[in-house]
Design an enzyme around this catalytic site. Structure first.
Site, PDB file in Angstrom:
ATOM      1  N   CYS A  16       0.902  -1.248   0.048  1.00  0.00           N
ATOM      2  CA  CYS A  16       0.078  -0.097   0.146  1.00  0.00           C
ATOM      3  C   CYS A  16       0.984   1.122  -0.101  1.00  0.00           C
ATOM      4  O   CYS A  16       1.953   1.229   0.372  1.00  0.00           O
ATOM      5  CB  CYS A  16      -0.824   0.002   1.049  1.00  0.00           C
ATOM      6  SG  CYS A  16      -2.271  -1.378   1.400  1.00  0.00           S
ATOM      7  N   GLY A  42       1.648  -0.286  -4.643  1.00  0.00           N
ATOM      8  CA  GLY A  42       0.474  -0.952  -4.999  1.00  0.00           C
ATOM      9  C   GLY A  42       0.046  -0.651  -6.394  1.00  0.00           C
ATOM     10  O   GLY A  42      -0.189   0.484  -6.680  1.00  0.00           O
ATOM     11  N   ASN A 121      -1.808   1.808   5.483  1.00  0.00           N
ATOM     12  CA  ASN A 121      -0.757   1.018   4.814  1.00  0.00           C
ATOM     13  C   ASN A 121      -0.127   0.062   5.894  1.00  0.00           C
ATOM     14  O   ASN A 121       0.336   0.623   7.156  1.00  0.00           O
ATOM     15  CB  ASN A 121       0.321   2.024   4.296  1.00  0.00           C
ATOM     16  CG  ASN A 121       1.703   1.193   3.883  1.00  0.00           C
ATOM     17  OD1 ASN A 121       1.747   0.431   3.405  1.00  0.00           O
ATOM     18  ND2 ASN A 121       2.943   2.097   4.094  1.00  0.00           N
ATOM     19  N   GLY A 122      -0.099  -1.036   5.788  1.00  0.00           N
ATOM     20  CA  GLY A 122       0.374  -1.799   6.823  1.00  0.00           C
ATOM     21  C   GLY A 122      -0.525  -3.127   6.844  1.00  0.00           C
ATOM     22  O   GLY A 122      -0.963  -3.796   5.912  1.00  0.00           O
ATOM     23  N   CYS A 256      10.846  -0.769   9.167  1.00  0.00           N
ATOM     24  CA  CYS A 256      11.336  -1.775   8.465  1.00  0.00           C
ATOM     25  C   CYS A 256      12.268  -1.708   7.451  1.00  0.00           C
ATOM     26  O   CYS A 256      12.564  -0.732   6.841  1.00  0.00           O
ATOM     27  CB  CYS A 256       9.945  -2.021   7.300  1.00  0.00           C
ATOM     28  SG  CYS A 256      10.361  -3.065   5.987  1.00  0.00           S
ATOM     29  N   TYR A 262      14.505  -2.258  -0.924  1.00  0.00           N
ATOM     30  CA  TYR A 262      13.742  -2.586  -2.187  1.00  0.00           C
ATOM     31  C   TYR A 262      12.509  -1.477  -2.182  1.00  0.00           C
ATOM     32  O   TYR A 262      12.129  -0.941  -2.974  1.00  0.00           O
ATOM     33  CB  TYR A 262      13.528  -4.024  -2.104  1.00  0.00           C
ATOM     34  CG  TYR A 262      12.503  -4.213  -3.299  1.00  0.00           C
ATOM     35  CD1 TYR A 262      13.105  -4.227  -4.595  1.00  0.00           C
ATOM     36  CD2 TYR A 262      11.152  -4.764  -3.186  1.00  0.00           C
ATOM     37  CE1 TYR A 262      12.209  -4.423  -5.547  1.00  0.00           C
ATOM     38  CE2 TYR A 262      10.479  -4.896  -4.356  1.00  0.00           C
ATOM     39  CZ  TYR A 262      10.917  -4.881  -5.694  1.00  0.00           C
ATOM     40  OH  TYR A 262      10.216  -4.957  -6.398  1.00  0.00           O
ATOM     41  N   SER A 303      16.105  -2.730  -9.430  1.00  0.00           N
ATOM     42  CA  SER A 303      16.369  -2.564  -8.182  1.00  0.00           C
ATOM     43  C   SER A 303      17.847  -2.885  -7.613  1.00  0.00           C
ATOM     44  O   SER A 303      18.219  -2.601  -6.461  1.00  0.00           O
ATOM     45  CB  SER A 303      15.309  -3.460  -7.375  1.00  0.00           C
ATOM     46  OG  SER A 303      15.353  -4.865  -7.846  1.00  0.00           O
ATOM     47  N   ASP A 365      21.384  -8.435  -7.212  1.00  0.00           N
ATOM     48  CA  ASP A 365      20.081  -8.362  -7.153  1.00  0.00           C
ATOM     49  C   ASP A 365      19.761  -7.722  -5.602  1.00  0.00           C
ATOM     50  O   ASP A 365      20.603  -8.022  -4.625  1.00  0.00           O
ATOM     51  CB  ASP A 365      19.427  -9.684  -7.561  1.00  0.00           C
ATOM     52  CG  ASP A 365      18.014  -9.071  -8.076  1.00  0.00           C
ATOM     53  OD1 ASP A 365      17.495  -8.102  -7.889  1.00  0.00           O
ATOM     54  OD2 ASP A 365      17.411 -10.141  -8.610  1.00  0.00           O
ATOM     55  N   ASP A 366      18.607  -7.533  -5.571  1.00  0.00           N
ATOM     56  CA  ASP A 366      18.395  -7.001  -4.026  1.00  0.00           C
ATOM     57  C   ASP A 366      17.903  -7.830  -3.100  1.00  0.00           C
ATOM     58  O   ASP A 366      18.148  -7.940  -1.924  1.00  0.00           O
ATOM     59  CB  ASP A 366      17.022  -6.024  -4.076  1.00  0.00           C
ATOM     60  CG  ASP A 366      15.886  -6.620  -4.730  1.00  0.00           C
ATOM     61  OD1 ASP A 366      14.998  -7.129  -3.884  1.00  0.00           O
ATOM     62  OD2 ASP A 366      15.546  -6.372  -6.034  1.00  0.00           O
ATOM     63  N   CYS A 402       6.636 -11.924   5.849  1.00  0.00           N
ATOM     64  CA  CYS A 402       6.349 -10.660   6.692  1.00  0.00           C
ATOM     65  C   CYS A 402       4.806 -10.408   7.105  1.00  0.00           C
ATOM     66  O   CYS A 402       3.972 -10.972   6.145  1.00  0.00           O
ATOM     67  CB  CYS A 402       6.779  -9.415   5.843  1.00  0.00           C
ATOM     68  SG  CYS A 402       6.416  -7.828   6.592  1.00  0.00           S
ATOM     69  N   CYS A 459      12.676  -3.419  12.244  1.00  0.00           N
ATOM     70  CA  CYS A 459      12.219  -4.678  11.949  1.00  0.00           C
ATOM     71  C   CYS A 459      13.005  -5.296  10.864  1.00  0.00           C
ATOM     72  O   CYS A 459      13.006  -4.966   9.797  1.00  0.00           O
ATOM     73  CB  CYS A 459      10.730  -4.557  11.559  1.00  0.00           C
ATOM     74  SG  CYS A 459       9.882  -5.921  11.109  1.00  0.00           S
ATOM     75  N   CYS A 462      11.883 -10.918   8.405  1.00  0.00           N
ATOM     76  CA  CYS A 462      12.126 -11.518   7.126  1.00  0.00           C
ATOM     77  C   CYS A 462      13.382 -12.051   7.037  1.00  0.00           C
ATOM     78  O   CYS A 462      13.429 -13.050   6.569  1.00  0.00           O
ATOM     79  CB  CYS A 462      11.672 -10.599   6.002  1.00  0.00           C
ATOM     80  SG  CYS A 462      12.766  -9.135   5.576  1.00  0.00           S
TER      81      CYS A 462
END
Length: 485
Positions: A16, A42, A121-122, A256, A262, A303, A365-366, A402, A459, A462
Site C-alpha cells: 500500500c 501498489g 498502509n500496513g 522496516c 527495496y 532494483s 540483485d536486491d 512478513c 524490523c 524477514c
C-alpha cells in the site's frame, strides 16, 4: 481487463501507499499525482475520497494504474474540495488474488458527528480476532480487508470526536499501520508505536500533505517538513495547522529495514538518509564481505542498480548494464497463453550479448525470494556466452514471511527457509552465491557497530525470524515462531 504480470512474482511486494492533502484547491488533483509517484507501492487498485463544503464527501475507487483512472478532468471534477486522501494497493490480508472493488480503499464511515475516511498502509496482525469480536457484537463487514476493523472500532467508541475515536480504535489494533484519514475539516496521520511503515509530512503553499514517501511530495512541489514519529498522531486543519499527539505507550522504533533495501523509491529520504545512497552503501558492504574475481558487475534491473554501483566502486571491477529491462511492460500485459508463459522473464529482461560474451559476470540483485527468476536470469546470461555467473545479493537470506503489510510467500515457498546458502547456489546453478550479512546491512543503513541483537533498531523479521509484534492471527492458524536460541 486488468491482468497481473505473471513474470514478476519473485519479489517481495509492498502492499500500500497513502497520500492526503488539505488546504488547497482541487486537492484530488494533487492526490492523484501523489499516488502516481507511489504507484510502486501498489499497482492493483487505487481510490480517492474528497470533501467540499456544501457538497459533502465524494469518492472514486478503481482497479488498475492511477494514470489510467484518475488523470481525466471529468474524474477530477467529480472529486471537488480542498481536502482529499488516497490509497494505492496490492491485495491485503484475506483477499490476495481475489480483490473486489469493495476491498479498495479509502474506506468511509458515517458517524454521529460526521463522516470519516481512512487509508491504511500496513497489516493488522490481530484482525481476525477483532473481526470475530466485532461481528459477534453486531458489526456488518463490507470487505475482506483487515483495515475495515478500524472503521468498526471507531463506530463503537464513546468518544465525542473522530480523532479521539481513532485513538480508541488504534489502541486495540496490533501490527503495523501508517494511516491517513480525513473528516469534513481535518486531515489526520498516525503511525503505529514501532513506526514499521513510513509516513511523512509536507507543506504545499498554505496547505499540508501526508505521504508514504518523500518522492510523492516532489511531484507536486511540496516541501518536506519531517517524518511522522513512531506512535504519533497529527491532526491538521486549515484553522489550527498541525497538532501533534502521542496516544500510545512510547517504545523504541522498529522501522522496516526492507524499505531501505527495496520497497521505497531510490529518490526518497528515509530517516534523514537518501535511499539511493543507502543502497549504494549496501553494495559497498557487500563487496567488502564477499570479494570475487570477475570482469564485470551487472545489476539485475532496476532494483539492483544502486547496490551494483557501490559494489563496482568498492571492488574496482567495472560496472556495466549487462541486462536491459523492457520499460513498457509494466505490471499489465496481454492475457498470458502457455507459449507466452514459457517465454518467462525474457519478455521483461534482455541480455546485452556483445557485452557479456566470454566474461565473468557478477549479477547484483536486491533479494532472492523463490529463486525462480534468478535461475532464469542465470540461464539467459550463460546463453549469451558468459564464462561465469556469480550472484551477489543486497539483503540477507529472506527466510521468514512478513506479517506487517508486505505480500510474502508462505515460509515453505521461501528458498532460504528450505536451503543453506550452498544448496541455494547449487539450485540456482551459479558459480557462487553470497548475501550481505545482517550486520553488514545494518552498517549500510548507518549502524556502525552492526545489529545489536539485544535491541535491534529495525524490523528485520524477514531475515531474522524475530517478530517485534507477535502475529497473533497467523499463530492461531498454526504458524510456528522461530525457536528461542
Amino acid at each position: 481487463m486488468f491482468f497481473s504480470n505473471p513474470f514478476d512474482d519473485d519479489k517481495l511486494r509492498e502492499e500500500c501507499g497513502v497520500f492526503g492533502v488539505i488546504g488547497t484547491a482541487e486537492a484530488a488533483s494533487f492526490v492523484a499525482l501523489g499516488l502516481h509517484a507511489l504507484q510502486h507501492r501498489g499497482q492493483e487498485a487505487g481510490g480517492i475520497v474528497t470533501h467540499a463544503p456544501g457538497i459533502g464527501f465524494n469518492s472514486d475507487r478503481r482497479f488498475g494504474y492511477i494514470r489510467d483512472n484518475f488523470t481525466s478532468q471529468d474524474v477530477i471534477r467529480n472529486l471537488p474540495g480542498p481536502l482529499a486522501i488516497g490509497h494505492v494497493r496490492y491485495s491485503t490480508a484475506g483477499s490476495k488474488g481475489n480483490t473486489q472493488i469493495r476491498d479498495v480503499q479509502p474506506f468511509f464511515g458515517e458517524f454521529s458527528m460526521g463522516g470519516a475516511a481512512i487509508a491504511h498502509n500496513g497489516n493488522i496482525t490481530n484482525a481476525e480476532e477483532l473481526r470475530r469480536e466485532l461481528i459477534e457484537r453486531g458489526s456488518i463487514f463490507q470487505s475482506s480487508s483487515d483495515s475495515e476493523c478500524i472503521i468498526h472500532l471507531m463506530a463503537r467508541s464513546l468518544q465525542k470526536d473522530i480523532p479521539e475515536r481513532m485513538k480508541d480504535a488504534l489502541r486495540r489494533v496490533e501490527g503495523a499501520f501508517s494511516v491517513v484519514a480525513m473528516t469534513r475539516t481535518k486531515l489526520i496521520g498516525v503511525r503505529d508505536p514501532l513506526g514499521v511503515r513510513p509516513l511523512v509530512l509536507g507543506r504545499l503553499g498554505e496547505g499540508w500533505v501526508l505521504s508514504s514517501e518523500t518522492c510523492a511530495l516532489d511531484i507536486i512541489g511540496a516541501e518536506f517538513i519531517r517524518e511522522i514519529e513512531p506512535g504519533e498522531m497529527v491532526v491538521i486543519s486549515e484553522a489550527e495547522g498541525v497538532k501533534s499527539h502521542f496516544p500510545f505507550t512510547r517504545v523504541p522504533g522498529r522501522f522496516c529495514i526492507f524499505e531501505h533495501v527495496y520497497f521505497s523509491r531510490p529518490d526518497s529520504i528515509l530517516g534523514g538518509r537518501s535511499v539511493y545512497e543507502t543502497r549504494r552503501q549496501i553494495g559497498v558492504e557487500l563487496a567488502r564481505e564477499t570479494p570475487i574475481e570477475a570482469d564485470l558487475v551487472c545489476p539485475v534491473p532496476d532494483s539492483g542498480t544502486p547496490a551494483a554501483v557501490g559494489f563496482a566502486a568498492e571492488s574496482g571491477i567495472p560496472f556495466a548494464l549487462g541486462i536491459t529491462r523492457n520499460q513498457y511492460m509494466g505490471r499489465t500485459f496481454i492475457e498470458p497463453t502457455e507459449q507466452i508463459r514459457n517465454m518467462g522473464v525474457r519478455l521483461k529482461l534482455n541480455v546485452n550479448r556483445a557485452l557479456v560474451r566470454g566474461k565473468r559476470i557478477i549479477l547484483v540483485d536486491d533479494s532472492v525470494v523463490r529463486g525462480t527468476t534468478s535461475r532464469k536470469i542465470k540461464e539467459m546470461i550463460l546463453d549469451a556466452g558468459a564464462a561465469e555467473v556469480h550472484f551477489r545479493i543486497a539483503s540477507p537470506p529472506t527466510a521468514w514471511p512478513c506479517f506487517y503489510g508486505v505480500d510474502t510467500p508462505d515460509r515453505d515457498k521461501l528458498l532460504a527457509a528450505r536451503m543453506s546458502e550452498d544448496e541455494m547456489c547449487d539450485y540456482l546453478g551459479v558459480d557462487s552465491l553470497k548475501f550481505i550479512s545482517l550486520d553488514g546491512l545494518y552498517r549500510a543503513v548507518g549502524e556502525a557497530e552492526g545489529r545489536d541483537p539485544a535491541a535491534p533498531r529495525y524490523c528485520d523479521a524477514c531475515f531474522s525470524g524475530e517478530y517485534p509484534v507477535k502475529p497473533v492471527d497467523m499463530i492461531n492458524r498454526g504458524f510456528e515462531l522461530k525457536a528461542a536460541e
